[in-house]
Design an enzyme around this catalytic site. Sequence first.
Site, PDB file in Angstrom:
ATOM      1  N   LYS A 249       1.237  -1.345   0.195  1.00 45.94           N
ATOM      2  CA  LYS A 249      -0.396   0.164  -0.063  1.00 45.94           C
ATOM      3  C   LYS A 249       0.882   1.316   0.366  1.00 45.94           C
ATOM      4  CE  LYS A 249      -3.837  -2.438   2.502  1.00 45.94           C
ATOM      5  NZ  LYS A 249      -4.288  -2.999   3.364  1.00 45.94           N
TER       6      LYS A 249
ATOM      7  N   GLN B   6      -4.571  -1.001   9.501  1.00 40.49           N
ATOM      8  CA  GLN B   6      -4.470  -2.406   9.279  1.00 40.49           C
ATOM      9  C   GLN B   6      -4.844  -4.031   9.619  1.00 40.49           C
ATOM     10  OE1 GLN B   6      -3.291  -3.514   5.644  1.00 40.49           O
ATOM     11  NE2 GLN B   6      -3.737  -5.424   6.270  1.00 40.49           N
TER      12      GLN B   6
ATOM     13  N   ASP C 211     -10.403   3.050   4.007  1.00 41.68           N
ATOM     14  CA  ASP C 211     -11.127   1.656   3.985  1.00 41.68           C
ATOM     15  C   ASP C 211     -12.749   1.818   3.870  1.00 41.68           C
ATOM     16  OD1 ASP C 211      -9.989  -0.482   4.195  1.00 41.68           O
ATOM     17  OD2 ASP C 211      -8.923  -0.436   5.497  1.00 41.68           O
TER      18      ASP C 211
END
Length: 295
Positions: free
Chosen positions: A54, A98, A121
């Site tokens: 990412k 994460q 997200d």
Amino acid sequence: MTATIIDGAAYAAGLRARIRDSALTFKAQTGRAPGLTVVLVGEDPASQVYVRNKGIAAKEAGFTGEELRLPATTPQADLIALLQRLNTDSSVDGILVQFPLPSHIAQEAVLDTIDPRKDVDGLTPTNAGLLASGREGLVSCTPQGALLLLLDQKVPLAGLDALVIGRSILVGKPMAQLLLAQSCTVTIAHSKTQQLPSLCRRADIVVAAIGKPHFVGGDWIKPGALVIDVGINRIECPDGKPKLTGDVDFEAARAHARAITPVPKGVGPMTIACLLRNTMIAACRNAGLPPPQGL
Ligand code: NAP
């Protein structure tokens, strides 16, 4: 019928190039690049790879930002304090924590802290609620990527019967909401669903997000259906080498489907591309600019 193989890697590469252009325009307008901060708590090997990828993708898109790596022993209060600081940092447009987190940190507490305007997200309750209300928010990356691949098939989706297998907040639920917003007739299946094969045989669109290799058989697929395989499963080949495979029996299903995503190089590359897309959208909104075009 032999299915078209949906090339998610090619679509994602094109999308990332368009995002890079948008980031340049954004910088010319605002004097700064879009900013994405990725937070990793602990040393989970798979998560380390995801976070590194990412970070690389963000840099390639011309974004600024950091990968913040915290020890597995980080107290929940310290992580919350860090997120509160990132929420108020005007150079940060997107915050991604994460998952999974170490067991002493509650995922809900983390999601309740991230500013929904920076929730790239798309997992905060506010963004889930906006999606369910048919209002603009930030949408979970993997289902958003799956929808872009479906739309790219140039098949009118309105009125089609869609079956989403899986009901996680990450994939299944937002996928179902996105298909409903396209006026599909949506069924959500899960581990307690009865008669799944016959439900599947009625579906014009099948989205499999289960986490079980080759769970969806080829003879479950209605002739001409669109098949999106979200699953990523690591299996061992007869020669002992590891290999990634999806939730659908790809070789059997492609004989029935109109179009199907492979694993790898199907939905997978779309997830990171949609993370960048969300960051670009968030940056424009946070700067009071109109949404980026062509993404
Ligand atoms: P998850 O949270 O474990 O959810 C799996 C879902 O599958 C659950 O809703 C579960 O039902 C359902 N399920 C399990 N067994 C079933 C059965 N026998 N019949 C019908 N449904 C069943 O997983 P997830 O996070 O949604 O991810 C799903 C898959 O997608 C995984 O392979 C994951 O690695 C992959 N994934 C890929 C990407 C990507 O970038 N391509 C991103 C995210 C996830 P219950 O709710 O009843 O337990």
